[in-house]
Design a protein around this motif. Structure first.
Motif: not given
Length: 267
Positions: A35-44, A46-56
């Protein structure tokens, strides 16, 4: 396409599939969500967050993934992830097995100490489909044992897992069957019982990683076709995660068309 280093003539190839939200995933517990947590137009920023297992995606397992009280992802020697080897063509179709004879007969020949990348052709079909994840070819015990006996350094395969799908929990192994319909489908397709052909759960994983200490990479892809049939320098980059049961891995292959480049000894 592969990058060309014009300074020394080396050609660099990526052998990893894309990683991220919406990627094809092995049919088990929920996987990667980004998911995108921060982006330039709003926050200046760009930050993503991820969750999940490693076997992908293109990833590497550790022995602890399949056997208790064995090494984690940092338990492999660093030297295992770099060296000379071969990318070999072993074309396979639905539910076919990569055998010891297949590995013995490939060209270029697999040598002791090699890193080996196996191209069955399935990487071109990687998608959110039964064809890739349930009906794939794969390794089983005798092919894995051949690789251990040969003394290879690292192995990668362009299929859904280190083991044939009929040696996984998709059928009556371990936590399975999660896909019980495959048991009857296999019998109708081959005339044989799954448990007769694949009596043990994830034999290739255990033989390669636990018995042999050999890192094994699943879902190899990217530019694999461009290096198949060649002797290359390979390198892989797993995480430095002392508790890790596996992790995503970036694989590179390097070819010198002139066969002149050498890594200095430092002497």
């Amino acid at each position: 396409m592969a990058e060309l280093n014009t300074k020394n003539g080396l050609r660099y190839y990526s052998l990893s599939h894309r990683w991220g939200h919406g990627m094809p995933e092995w049919p088990s517990t929920p996987g990667i969500n980004v998911g995108v947590k921060k982006f330039h137009a709003k926050d200046g920023v760009y930050v993503n967050e991820f969750e999940g297992i490693m076997h992908r995606g293109t990833h590497m397992d550790a022995p602890i993934h399949v056997t208790g009280n064995t090494p984690t992802i940092t338990g492999y020697p660093l030297s295992s992830f770099f060296g000379t080897g071969v990318a070999v063509s072993i074309p396979k179709g639905k539910w076919e097995v990569i055998t010891a004879k297949d590995l013995e007969d490939v060209r270029p020949k697999i040598q002791r100490g090699d890193i080996v990348m196996i191209n069955t052709g399935m990487h071109k079909k990687m998608a959110d489909t039964d064809e890739y994840f349930a009906y794939s070819p794969g390794l089983y015990a005798d092919g894995a044992q051949w690789l251990v006996d040969k003394g290879v350094k690292m192995v990668g395969v362009d299929v859904q897992a280190n083991d044939h799908p009929m040696a996984t929990k998709l059928v009556d192994h371990g936590l399975g069957p999660t896909h019980p319909h495959l048991i009857e489908e296999y019998k109708e397709y081959t005339g044989r019982d799954v448990k007769e052909d694949f009596p043990n759960w994830e034999s290739a994983h255990k033989i390669l990683m636990v018995d042999g200490g050999i890192p094994a990479i699943e879902n190899v892809g990217g530019e694999l076709d461009l290096v198949t049939g060649h002797r290359c320098t390979f390198m892989a980059f797993p995480w430095r995660w002392p508790e890790g049961d596996g992790c995503g891995v970036r694989i590179m292959a390097v070819i010198d068309p002139d066969q002149k480049f050498r890594i200095p000894t430092g002497a």
